[in-house]
Structure formats: structure tokens, C-alpha cells
Design a protein around this motif. Sequence first.
Motif, PDB file in Angstrom:
ATOM      1  N   GLU A 224       0.884  -1.161   0.000  1.00 22.79           N
ATOM      2  CA  GLU A 224       0.000   0.000   0.000  1.00 22.79           C
ATOM      3  C   GLU A 224       0.921   1.208   0.000  1.00 22.79           C
ATOM      4  O   GLU A 224       1.649   1.436   0.961  1.00 22.79           O
ATOM      5  CB  GLU A 224      -0.871  -0.019   1.256  1.00 22.79           C
ATOM      6  CG  GLU A 224      -1.871   1.103   1.340  1.00 22.79           C
ATOM      7  CD  GLU A 224      -2.750   0.931   2.569  1.00 22.79           C
ATOM      8  OE1 GLU A 224      -3.866   0.398   2.447  1.00 22.79           O
ATOM      9  OE2 GLU A 224      -2.315   1.308   3.671  1.00 22.79           O
TER      10      GLU A 224
ATOM     11  N   HIS B 164      -2.213  -5.987  -3.328  1.00 18.82           N
ATOM     12  CA  HIS B 164      -2.896  -5.006  -2.489  1.00 18.82           C
ATOM     13  C   HIS B 164      -3.860  -4.177  -3.328  1.00 18.82           C
ATOM     14  O   HIS B 164      -5.031  -4.018  -2.993  1.00 18.82           O
ATOM     15  CB  HIS B 164      -1.899  -4.091  -1.783  1.00 18.82           C
ATOM     16  CG  HIS B 164      -2.592  -3.143  -0.858  1.00 18.82           C
ATOM     17  ND1 HIS B 164      -3.303  -2.064  -1.318  1.00 18.82           N
ATOM     18  CD2 HIS B 164      -2.722  -3.126   0.485  1.00 18.82           C
ATOM     19  CE1 HIS B 164      -3.846  -1.432  -0.296  1.00 18.82           C
ATOM     20  NE2 HIS B 164      -3.507  -2.050   0.811  1.00 18.82           N
TER      21      HIS B 164
ATOM     22  N   ASP C 250      -6.816  -5.752  -1.389  1.00 14.56           N
ATOM     23  CA  ASP C 250      -7.201  -5.135  -0.126  1.00 14.56           C
ATOM     24  C   ASP C 250      -8.391  -4.196  -0.362  1.00 14.56           C
ATOM     25  O   ASP C 250      -8.534  -3.634  -1.454  1.00 14.56           O
ATOM     26  CB  ASP C 250      -5.989  -4.355   0.390  1.00 14.56           C
ATOM     27  CG  ASP C 250      -6.145  -3.838   1.799  1.00 14.56           C
ATOM     28  OD1 ASP C 250      -5.466  -4.374   2.689  1.00 14.56           O
ATOM     29  OD2 ASP C 250      -6.919  -2.876   2.012  1.00 14.56           O
TER      30      ASP C 250
ATOM     31  N   HIS D 174      -8.578  -1.387   0.472  1.00 13.60           N
ATOM     32  CA  HIS D 174      -8.031  -0.052   0.204  1.00 13.60           C
ATOM     33  C   HIS D 174      -7.379   0.081  -1.162  1.00 13.60           C
ATOM     34  O   HIS D 174      -6.563   0.972  -1.381  1.00 13.60           O
ATOM     35  CB  HIS D 174      -7.050   0.328   1.311  1.00 13.60           C
ATOM     36  CG  HIS D 174      -7.737   0.425   2.629  1.00 13.60           C
ATOM     37  ND1 HIS D 174      -7.572  -0.486   3.632  1.00 13.60           N
ATOM     38  CD2 HIS D 174      -8.664   1.309   3.055  1.00 13.60           C
ATOM     39  CE1 HIS D 174      -8.356  -0.157   4.638  1.00 13.60           C
ATOM     40  NE2 HIS D 174      -9.030   0.923   4.320  1.00 13.60           N
TER      41      HIS D 174
ATOM     42  N   HIS E 150      -9.571  -5.481   8.620  1.00 17.70           N
ATOM     43  CA  HIS E 150      -9.482  -6.652   7.763  1.00 17.70           C
ATOM     44  C   HIS E 150      -9.363  -7.943   8.566  1.00 17.70           C
ATOM     45  O   HIS E 150      -8.424  -8.094   9.346  1.00 17.70           O
ATOM     46  CB  HIS E 150      -8.248  -6.554   6.872  1.00 17.70           C
ATOM     47  CG  HIS E 150      -8.155  -5.284   6.088  1.00 17.70           C
ATOM     48  ND1 HIS E 150      -9.206  -4.783   5.368  1.00 17.70           N
ATOM     49  CD2 HIS E 150      -7.126  -4.435   5.883  1.00 17.70           C
ATOM     50  CE1 HIS E 150      -8.810  -3.667   4.763  1.00 17.70           C
ATOM     51  NE2 HIS E 150      -7.562  -3.431   5.065  1.00 17.70           N
TER      52      HIS E 150
HETATM   53 ZN   LIG Z   1      -6.402  -2.194   3.883  1.00 16.68          ZN
END
Ligand SMILES: [Zn+2]
Length: 525
Positions: free
Chosen positions: A33, A127, A161, A163, A185
Motif C-alpha cells: 500500500e 494489495h 485489499d 483499500h 481486515h
Molecule cells: Zn487495507
Amino acid sequence: MKQSRKKIAAKPIPSADVEDRPRRFLIGGIWHETNTFSPIATELADFHRYQYAEGEDIRRLYAGTNTEIGGMLAAADRAGAYLFPTVFAGAVPSGTITAEAFDYLVDLFLEAAAKPSAIDCVLLALHGAMVSARDREADAYFVERIRGLLGQDIPIVATFDLHANLSRRLVDAATVLIGYDTFPHVDMAARGGEAVEVALRLCEGWRPACAFRKLPLLTVPQMQATAEPPMDEIMRMVAAAENSPEILTVSVAQGFAYADVSQLGVAVVAYGEGKAPESCADKIAAAIWKRRQAFVPKLETPEAAVRAALKVKQGPVVLAEPADNVGGGTPGDGTLVLQALIEARAPSAAVVLWDPQAVEAARRLGVGGMFAGEIGGRTLKLHGPPLSVRGKIEFLADLTYKRDGAYMTGQTVRLGWVAVLDLEGIRVMLTSERCMPFDATHLRAAGIEPAQQHILVAKSGSAWKGAFGDIVTRAIYVDTPGIAASNIARLPYRIASAKQMFPLAPDLDWKPPGKVASKPATRSK
Ligand SMILES: [Zn+2]
């Protein structure tokens, strides 16, 4: 939510594929991330330091863990599939990945992927908010390179993810993308397992239709908890959609606001039969947009937050400081909340700061010694200055622990040498490694019992709930400047599109491309 997948009518299986042989899956991934506002570039050493495995080490390190790879391994074993482990590398969220580090990992993956013959499917743990100097859409670039090697016919199933900043390029390169359904998560292994179930269907020759909707909407971790409004309703819609026999899987990516990239923002991606994914994605995208005001957070100044926390009779009270969230790629050495605690003479509190330099100084003094010097504030002026403090060294050790909370359970976390200072009741835990404190064990390993502190400073948006959610009596969100600020008007975006997104463009009007925004879907059952 999608704990198991529903049955979906597959196309007739071509006879050549009916042969009873184990499926052959390639497995691996690159996970990061990327906070592009961080000055700390992400190097290969950062992957080695956090999560790194090649070949059979992937099984050794991740079997039985609540990670995407752990879930993939378990489900593939249940299905009797043959696995070809490649490389899995993940770094703690931080700044842009250098081109050298990224190229190395991609090449390593491709080299391993070129070895086995007759692969049936590729399983990737991504991710989705990875940015490299090689390519700002690093996840898409990675999957495109795998496509380039293996061709168009081999399905690629990737997890991502919640995000992720999903992009059209990534959606086009992968066959199916499956996102986490939870924040904090907790469903990583479940999504890895789902990826294998989907892969088994794709091995039969079936390819689902895909609908992708990108919203001009920025949301922040503080308001994204999936069990709370406004996300709880959205996730119920996702679950209901996945119960439809025409829908294979639906994911909502909340996006990662701390990246100055064109793929920024919330997205919905749905897979299934015919036109069903289109109406499903439109309906969910419209429902998110309708609730956009509910994603705007409420925040207090550090001084007001500390005052309010001290008035609460029974702790622990969490002071959440999303702006310095290590899990969002910040340094985690911000001092603004600690400063407010010291000024208010808070009698009982715990704060974690990344500061290898101060840890070294403490090591020279030893346990019981009196530390006098500066701590924190070493990386970014924005996150507050170094603070001059004096306090007894209560604890010193070289720490590694296994995550035992709900987040990535079983994953090994290295904190390096850790020192705990006692500043008249305010315990400051200084770590040598930068790592997100998503487990109560993160503190306990250094002798700090979270339940016994009146105030816990959580440098986190929502993820702290996984560690302390059960014991806190109140949570107050603090508005500090920082590169993961909940108040996103504070972020120095350079890309023009960010300013044309809600809430930076508060009056923006938007509708999904279908016509479900103003009337009910005609296809709903
Ligand atoms: Zn996340």
C-alpha cells in the motif's frame, strides 16, 4: 458476506478438460500500500524486512495463517491442486517503490512463472494500491507482465485489499479480482479460499462477464469500518448480490486516498453471467454515492481530545490519530498527540513511536537507566517536532511476535530492538522497525497491558478496533496534519482529478452509467 461461494451455472465443460487430473496453480504476489506523499522510498530491503518468501518457503511461512496466501494454500490442498509457489513479497505501507526493487520482484516472479509447464491458473495476492517509480499503476503493470508471459488464455485470479485504488488497466489484465469484505481486515484467508474456488470454475473454461464502476469519491479509513454505518448497509447489498445465482463475486474497493495517482478513489467490481454484473455494480455504486456525506469524518484537536479523554472515568480511551497511521504508509513517529498528553500531564497513557535512534540511546543506558533526549518527529515536519523528554527506561528487548489478533493471524512481525520509557505515567514504546500496531500483543510484548492504560494512542484509522475494540470505553479521533490525514483537505494532491472528487468538490453530481441511480433496477429479482 462471501464466506463461501454460491453455485453458478457454468457453460458446458469442453470434453478435453474433463480429464481427471489435479489442477496446476501458480501462486505468489507483490503486496504494498503506497503512500506517495511519504518521503521514505520503499526498497527491496523493506520487503525482506516484512514479508518475503520464495518457492517452498511460501508454504512454510504462510500455511495456516489468516492471509490471502494462507487461504489459497488451504483451499488448493482441499481441491487436490498442484501448487507452484513463485515469490510472495510484502512491505509495510510506505512511499513509492523504487523501480529497481519493483523490477527485481517482477522479474523474480516471471522467472519462477516460466518454469512449470501446463499451468491452469495464476493465483495472486495483491494489495491494489501499489505505486512504483516503474509504473504508477504498479498492480496493473505486474499483472500485464504475467499476461505477457503466459498469454491471454490462462486465467489470473487476484485478491486485493479493501483499500485498493482499482484501475481499468488492472481489471482488464486480470480475469477475476476479489477484494476483502472487511475493515478492520479479518477475511484475508477467506478471500484467498474464494480465489481458489473461482479458479477451479475458470479451469472449466468458463469466463464471467465483468462490470467495473469508478466513483469520483475519496473516503478515509476512519469512516470505512464495514460493520458500521455507512459501510454496513453497502456490505449487506454486496452479500445479497452474491446470493444471486447470476453473480459470481462483487467487491467494493474503498480506495486509498494517500496516493497522488490517477486511479484514485472508490470502485465497485462485479463478475457473473450476462448483464447481471452491470446492474449489480450500478446499484451498489449508486448506493455508495448516495451516502457520500456519511463518509466525511468528525475530528477533534489534540488538546480537546486529551481533555475529553481525561474526563472519561473508566478507560481505556482510544485517541485515534489516522494522520500518522503506519498502516497507511506514514512514518509513525509523529509527536503531536504525545505533546498534548505531556502538556496535560496525563497520568496513564501508552504511545508507540518509530525511533531507532532513541532506541539506540536507550540501549546504551540499559533497563532502569534515565533517558534524557529527543524522541520522535524525525521524518516529516508535518508530524510534529522531536520532543525533549526525561524518563526511566522500563523495558528493553529485541522483539519479534506472531500476530494473534484477527488481522493476518499467524504472520510474524519484527519490531527490532524496543525500548519503553515511563514519562510519569505516559509509556512511550520506541521501536527500531516501523510496523503497524494492529494487535494487542504489539504492546503486551513490551510489557504494556492495554487494558490497564487510561489512554491508548492508536496511530490508525479503524484498524485499531481489531486490537482494542473490545476493551475501549470511548474513541476520539484527532485532527493532526500528516500524510494519512482523515481531513483530506490537508493532503497536497497534485493530480487535477483529486480536486474534482467528493469531498474536495463538495457539490459534485455523479451517476453510474446505468439508469439505476434514479429508479429501481429492472433486472433485480
Ligand atoms: Zn487495507
